[in-house]
Design a protein around this motif. Structure first.
Motif, PDB file in Angstrom:
ATOM      1  N   THR A  63      20.129   2.234 -21.770  1.00  0.00           N
ATOM      2  CA  THR A  63      20.239   3.386 -21.296  1.00  0.00           C
ATOM      3  C   THR A  63      19.995   3.514 -19.763  1.00  0.00           C
ATOM      4  O   THR A  63      19.186   2.820 -19.190  1.00  0.00           O
ATOM      5  CB  THR A  63      19.293   4.578 -21.712  1.00  0.00           C
ATOM      6  OG1 THR A  63      19.700   4.672 -23.294  1.00  0.00           O
ATOM      7  CG2 THR A  63      19.479   5.778 -21.155  1.00  0.00           C
ATOM      8  N   HIS A  64      21.207   3.886 -19.119  1.00  0.00           N
ATOM      9  CA  HIS A  64      21.387   4.132 -17.440  1.00  0.00           C
ATOM     10  C   HIS A  64      21.152   5.653 -17.191  1.00  0.00           C
ATOM     11  O   HIS A  64      21.686   6.318 -18.221  1.00  0.00           O
ATOM     12  CB  HIS A  64      22.505   3.470 -16.970  1.00  0.00           C
ATOM     13  CG  HIS A  64      22.157   1.746 -17.069  1.00  0.00           C
ATOM     14  ND1 HIS A  64      21.510   1.145 -16.500  1.00  0.00           N
ATOM     15  CD2 HIS A  64      23.107   0.933 -17.852  1.00  0.00           C
ATOM     16  CE1 HIS A  64      21.574  -0.133 -16.766  1.00  0.00           C
ATOM     17  NE2 HIS A  64      22.355  -0.106 -17.796  1.00  0.00           N
ATOM     18  N   GLY A  65      21.004   5.927 -15.862  1.00  0.00           N
ATOM     19  CA  GLY A  65      21.098   7.083 -15.519  1.00  0.00           C
ATOM     20  C   GLY A  65      22.376   7.164 -14.408  1.00  0.00           C
ATOM     21  O   GLY A  65      22.672   6.307 -14.187  1.00  0.00           O
ATOM     22  N   ILE A  98      23.343   7.169  -8.061  1.00  0.00           N
ATOM     23  CA  ILE A  98      22.068   6.232  -8.496  1.00  0.00           C
ATOM     24  C   ILE A  98      21.780   6.211  -9.724  1.00  0.00           C
ATOM     25  O   ILE A  98      22.233   7.223 -10.648  1.00  0.00           O
ATOM     26  CB  ILE A  98      20.815   6.349  -7.686  1.00  0.00           C
ATOM     27  CG1 ILE A  98      20.268   7.926  -7.994  1.00  0.00           C
ATOM     28  CG2 ILE A  98      21.131   6.187  -6.081  1.00  0.00           C
ATOM     29  CD1 ILE A  98      18.833   8.120  -7.564  1.00  0.00           C
ATOM     30  N   CYS A  99      21.351   5.127 -10.402  1.00  0.00           N
ATOM     31  CA  CYS A  99      20.921   5.246 -11.732  1.00  0.00           C
ATOM     32  C   CYS A  99      19.519   5.621 -11.689  1.00  0.00           C
ATOM     33  O   CYS A  99      18.416   5.217 -10.883  1.00  0.00           O
ATOM     34  CB  CYS A  99      20.749   3.998 -12.347  1.00  0.00           C
ATOM     35  SG  CYS A  99      19.849   3.543 -13.814  1.00  0.00           S
ATOM     36  N   HIS A 100      19.100   6.914 -12.405  1.00  0.00           N
ATOM     37  CA  HIS A 100      17.733   7.442 -12.110  1.00  0.00           C
ATOM     38  C   HIS A 100      16.972   7.331 -13.385  1.00  0.00           C
ATOM     39  O   HIS A 100      16.066   7.911 -13.755  1.00  0.00           O
ATOM     40  CB  HIS A 100      18.120   8.963 -11.645  1.00  0.00           C
ATOM     41  CG  HIS A 100      18.426   9.926 -12.646  1.00  0.00           C
ATOM     42  ND1 HIS A 100      19.674   9.403 -13.375  1.00  0.00           N
ATOM     43  CD2 HIS A 100      18.041  11.128 -13.001  1.00  0.00           C
ATOM     44  CE1 HIS A 100      19.905  10.580 -14.025  1.00  0.00           C
ATOM     45  NE2 HIS A 100      19.169  11.703 -13.956  1.00  0.00           N
ATOM     46  N   HIS A 101      17.415   6.325 -14.298  1.00  0.00           N
ATOM     47  CA  HIS A 101      16.712   5.924 -15.510  1.00  0.00           C
ATOM     48  C   HIS A 101      16.184   4.526 -15.705  1.00  0.00           C
ATOM     49  O   HIS A 101      17.155   3.624 -15.578  1.00  0.00           O
ATOM     50  CB  HIS A 101      17.661   6.272 -16.788  1.00  0.00           C
ATOM     51  CG  HIS A 101      16.982   6.169 -18.050  1.00  0.00           C
ATOM     52  ND1 HIS A 101      16.960   7.375 -19.012  1.00  0.00           N
ATOM     53  CD2 HIS A 101      16.565   5.272 -18.803  1.00  0.00           C
ATOM     54  CE1 HIS A 101      15.992   6.800 -19.961  1.00  0.00           C
ATOM     55  NE2 HIS A 101      15.948   5.711 -19.933  1.00  0.00           N
ATOM     56  N   PHE A 102      14.967   4.301 -15.515  1.00  0.00           N
ATOM     57  CA  PHE A 102      14.553   3.046 -15.160  1.00  0.00           C
ATOM     58  C   PHE A 102      15.069   2.099 -16.355  1.00  0.00           C
ATOM     59  O   PHE A 102      14.895   2.327 -17.370  1.00  0.00           O
ATOM     60  CB  PHE A 102      12.925   3.071 -15.133  1.00  0.00           C
ATOM     61  CG  PHE A 102      12.516   1.507 -14.918  1.00  0.00           C
ATOM     62  CD1 PHE A 102      12.625   1.011 -13.578  1.00  0.00           C
ATOM     63  CD2 PHE A 102      12.279   0.731 -15.969  1.00  0.00           C
ATOM     64  CE1 PHE A 102      11.991  -0.141 -13.394  1.00  0.00           C
ATOM     65  CE2 PHE A 102      11.739  -0.589 -15.457  1.00  0.00           C
ATOM     66  CZ  PHE A 102      11.696  -0.925 -14.104  1.00  0.00           C
ATOM     67  N   CYS A 103      15.831   0.972 -15.715  1.00  0.00           N
ATOM     68  CA  CYS A 103      16.646  -0.047 -16.745  1.00  0.00           C
ATOM     69  C   CYS A 103      16.116  -1.281 -16.558  1.00  0.00           C
ATOM     70  O   CYS A 103      16.563  -2.189 -17.223  1.00  0.00           O
ATOM     71  CB  CYS A 103      18.112   0.392 -16.600  1.00  0.00           C
ATOM     72  SG  CYS A 103      18.542  -0.122 -14.984  1.00  0.00           S
ATOM     73  N   GLY A 104      15.228  -1.604 -15.711  1.00  0.00           N
ATOM     74  CA  GLY A 104      14.824  -3.026 -15.486  1.00  0.00           C
ATOM     75  C   GLY A 104      14.378  -3.350 -14.010  1.00  0.00           C
ATOM     76  O   GLY A 104      14.439  -2.407 -13.296  1.00  0.00           O
ATOM     77  N   GLY A 106      16.086  -4.961 -11.549  1.00  0.00           N
ATOM     78  CA  GLY A 106      17.037  -4.584 -10.616  1.00  0.00           C
ATOM     79  C   GLY A 106      17.638  -3.122 -10.629  1.00  0.00           C
ATOM     80  O   GLY A 106      18.797  -3.011  -9.680  1.00  0.00           O
ATOM     81  N   HIS A 107      16.905  -2.208 -11.146  1.00  0.00           N
ATOM     82  CA  HIS A 107      17.097  -0.765 -11.393  1.00  0.00           C
ATOM     83  C   HIS A 107      17.614  -0.227  -9.942  1.00  0.00           C
ATOM     84  O   HIS A 107      18.609   0.457  -9.709  1.00  0.00           O
ATOM     85  CB  HIS A 107      15.962   0.008 -12.028  1.00  0.00           C
ATOM     86  CG  HIS A 107      16.138   1.146 -11.837  1.00  0.00           C
ATOM     87  ND1 HIS A 107      16.928   2.133 -12.624  1.00  0.00           N
ATOM     88  CD2 HIS A 107      15.362   2.130 -11.149  1.00  0.00           C
ATOM     89  CE1 HIS A 107      16.835   3.339 -12.413  1.00  0.00           C
ATOM     90  NE2 HIS A 107      15.975   3.433 -11.345  1.00  0.00           N
ATOM     91  N   GLY A 108      16.631  -0.412  -8.827  1.00  0.00           N
ATOM     92  CA  GLY A 108      16.828   0.158  -7.398  1.00  0.00           C
ATOM     93  C   GLY A 108      18.215  -0.254  -6.988  1.00  0.00           C
ATOM     94  O   GLY A 108      18.542   0.454  -6.027  1.00  0.00           O
ATOM     95  N   ASN A 109      18.824  -1.391  -7.146  1.00  0.00           N
ATOM     96  CA  ASN A 109      20.187  -1.672  -6.881  1.00  0.00           C
ATOM     97  C   ASN A 109      20.956  -1.177  -7.503  1.00  0.00           C
ATOM     98  O   ASN A 109      22.206  -1.384  -6.830  1.00  0.00           O
ATOM     99  CB  ASN A 109      20.143  -3.149  -6.870  1.00  0.00           C
ATOM    100  CG  ASN A 109      19.208  -4.017  -6.184  1.00  0.00           C
ATOM    101  OD1 ASN A 109      18.635  -3.517  -5.219  1.00  0.00           O
ATOM    102  ND2 ASN A 109      18.808  -5.008  -6.634  1.00  0.00           N
ATOM    103  N   MET A 110      20.879  -0.419  -8.472  1.00  0.00           N
ATOM    104  CA  MET A 110      22.207   0.269  -9.075  1.00  0.00           C
ATOM    105  C   MET A 110      22.859   1.406  -8.429  1.00  0.00           C
ATOM    106  O   MET A 110      22.192   2.640  -8.733  1.00  0.00           O
ATOM    107  CB  MET A 110      21.779   0.559 -10.615  1.00  0.00           C
ATOM    108  CG  MET A 110      22.313  -0.328 -11.657  1.00  0.00           C
ATOM    109  SD  MET A 110      21.850  -0.078 -13.320  1.00  0.00           S
ATOM    110  CE  MET A 110      23.366   0.675 -13.977  1.00  0.00           C
ATOM    111  N   LYS A 111      23.812   1.126  -7.674  1.00  0.00           N
ATOM    112  CA  LYS A 111      24.266   2.180  -6.847  1.00  0.00           C
ATOM    113  C   LYS A 111      25.813   2.492  -7.114  1.00  0.00           C
ATOM    114  O   LYS A 111      26.474   1.195  -7.316  1.00  0.00           O
ATOM    115  CB  LYS A 111      23.860   1.966  -5.652  1.00  0.00           C
ATOM    116  CG  LYS A 111      22.511   2.361  -5.378  1.00  0.00           C
ATOM    117  CD  LYS A 111      21.997   2.115  -3.893  1.00  0.00           C
ATOM    118  CE  LYS A 111      20.507   2.402  -3.774  1.00  0.00           C
ATOM    119  NZ  LYS A 111      19.923   1.764  -2.778  1.00  0.00           N
TER     120      LYS A 111
HETATM  121 CU   LIG Z   1      18.545   1.769 -13.746  1.00  0.00          CU
END
Ligand SMILES: [Cu+2]
Length: 117
Positions: A63-65, A98-104, A106-111
């Motif tokens: 699950t991603h945001g 952004i992805c605003h659902h913590f997914c691991g 590298g989450h902060g790089n998901m743009k």
């Molecule tokens: Cu994420």
């Protein structure tokens, strides 16, 4: 609550699409986006101010945001489900979704870069 809000948004979006279709207007152009750890593919999309598009978004793993306040996009991407998000950008600019659902890790790089021309 978030899910209910998303369903309401989806209902409104589908009503808008139905109304446009009923008027003989064209279906909005669809842009397919895939989310996976830790990126969106494609990483950049280009929209036109005032032009309605449909974002067809899926997750390939967890699950991603999917969040971009200026375009009022705020949803979760659950694997196995397809989210159809209709947007009509009202201002020109370059925005970062952004992805605003913590997914691991590298989450902060998901743009996803959203350019509105
Ligand atoms: Cu994420």
């Amino acid at each position: 609550m978030k899910y209910a809000r998303f369903l309401a948004l989806l209902l409104i979006a589908s009503l808008v699409v139905t109304a446009r279709t009923a008027q003989g207007a064209e279906e909005p152009h669809a842009i397919v986006i895939k989310a996976k750890r830790f990126e969106f593919v494609p990483s950049t999309i280009t929209l036109k101010k005032g032009e309605t598009v449909k974002l067809v978004v899926t997750s390939e793993d967890v699950t991603h945001g999917f969040f971009l306040r200026p375009l009022k996009i705020d949803t979760d991407l659950v694997p196995g489900e397809t989210q159809q998000i209709t947007v009509t950008p009202q201002s020109v600019g370059t925005f970062t979704l952004i992805c605003h659902h913590f997914c691991g890790s590298g989450h902060g790089n998901m743009k996803l870069t959203v350019v509105v021309e």
